[in-house]
Design an enzyme around this catalytic site. Structure first.
Site, PDB file in Angstrom:
ATOM      1  CE  LYS A   1      36.733  37.282  49.789  1.00  0.00           C
ATOM      2  NZ  LYS A   1      37.674  38.261  50.441  1.00  0.00           N
TER       3      LYS A   1
ATOM      4  CE  LYS B   1      35.820  43.731  38.780  1.00  0.00           C
ATOM      5  NZ  LYS B   1      35.858  44.845  39.869  1.00  0.00           N
TER       6      LYS B   1
ATOM      7  CE  LYS C   1      47.314  44.312  48.756  1.00  0.00           C
ATOM      8  NZ  LYS C   1      46.668  45.474  48.622  1.00  0.00           N
TER       9      LYS C   1
END
Ligand code: TRP
Length: 329
Positions: free
Chosen positions: A195, A198, A113
């Protein structure tokens, strides 16, 4: 004998995908009778990356309604919003004082991140695992159903609990990962090596759980497979394997049964059958969600009850811990 305790949180990142549903949320609903469950919207965790405030607010309410739509029953299960229960932030601070800088530096999610948001490597992003440890330990959880990406955070939670217990006696239960018996990983419909997510720009790669039934069937019709013809579960047939996993998890049929059902038929028939089965499974979820979103008063009332109940339970652990740590109570 009272039941064992299960705790998990989900970030309000928008409508759940079929992957979130099959891999997590549907499984949570099935555990409600066997365990004492607590599930929450992890909105404090979402503050670690910049989000539009209106969007965060809307998505948090949406996520709460989605949990109810997926069959979580507020009469059986604690359902609440993390930021509404102040013990979480308070416990998070205490946990951060028992988490080492070196440990946090090794978290792969922090590394990923901070690379993705190089302009905003804030302290919260760094201490995120301490907050998460607090979420879990406040409820004396036996088990935490988490995906692969959260394993390391559960490990650090166990280390923190053991460290605190070694200082002040057994105040915290050391939780374990819960590995679901059913479910499975749902992959992208366009690239079955990835995977389902969205955040994928190709909207044909994923479906949400409140998607229009026609759109669902169409997305399955366009699913990427291979150049063979047989519906069989075999290494190398990632696209078909993924569709079989999905079909199996919504119909309850085994792989052998599915192979038999589609013997002599082509991929076209199979894709339509998967799409229709998924649309049928999700129809009640979509209906319930639409009803709930029209009834804000009911949603707010259920939420308030959940928030209050969560406070009552969690404050017990927090008070006990504060006393043991020498805070004046
Ligand atoms: N970090 C988790 C995620 O992003 C969400 C989460 C927050 C959580 N607190 C938790 C999950 C406690 C399990 C238990 O998916």
């Amino acid at each position: 004998m009272s039941k064992e305790i299960m705790v998990s949180g989900i970030q309000p990142t928008g409508t759940f995908t079929l992957g979130n549903y099959i891999g997590a949320v549907r499984g949570w609903a099935r555990l409600q009778d066997e365990y004492d469950c607590a599930y929450f919207i992890a909105d404090l965790h979402s503050l670690t990356v910049r989000m539009d405030p209106a969007q965060l607010r809307a998505q948090s309410l949406e996520a709460y309604a989605l949990l109810l739509s997926c069959g979580l029953d507020p009469e059986k299960t604690l359902l609440f919003v993390q930021s509404h229960v102040p013990t979480h932030a308070e416990m998070g601070w205490i946990m951060s004082c028992y988490t080492q800088f070196g440990e946090l530096s090794r978290m792969t999610q922090f590394k990923d991140k901070s690379a993705a948001h190089a302009d905003n490597i804030n302290a919260g992003l760094f201490t995120y695992p301490s907050l998460m440890a607090g979420d879990i330990l406040l409820y004396q959880a036996h088990y935490v159903p988490v995906g692969e990406d959260q394993r390391q955070h559960l490990e650090i939670t166990r280390d923190i609990a053991q460290r605190i217990n070694s200082v002040c006696g057994d105040v915290l239960r050391v939780p374990e990962a819960y590995i679901p018996k059913t479910g499975g990983r749902v992959m992208s419909l366009q690239d079955p090596s990835k995977k389902m997510s969205k955040s994928d720009e190709n909207t044909n790669a994923w479906i949400t759980i409140i998607e229009d039934p026609k759109v669902i069937v169409n997305k399955f019709k366009r699913a990427v497979t291979d150049s063979e013809k047989e519906v069989v579960f075999r290494e190398g047939k990632d696209g078909i394997n993924n569709l079989m996993v999905i079909y199996s998890s919504v119909t309850g049929k085994t792989m052998e049964e599915i192979e038999r059902e589609f013997e002599g038929k082509g991929y076209g028939d199979f894709k339509v059958a998967v799409g229709e089965a998924v649309a049928e499974e999700l129809a009640p979820v979509r209906e319930k969600y639409n009803d709930l979103m029209k009834n804000r008063d009911y949603l707010n009332e259920v939420m308030k009850k959940g928030d209050e109940a969560a406070y009552k339970i969690s404050v017990r652990t927090l008070s006990k811990l504060k006393k043991k740590l020498g805070l004046l109570v």
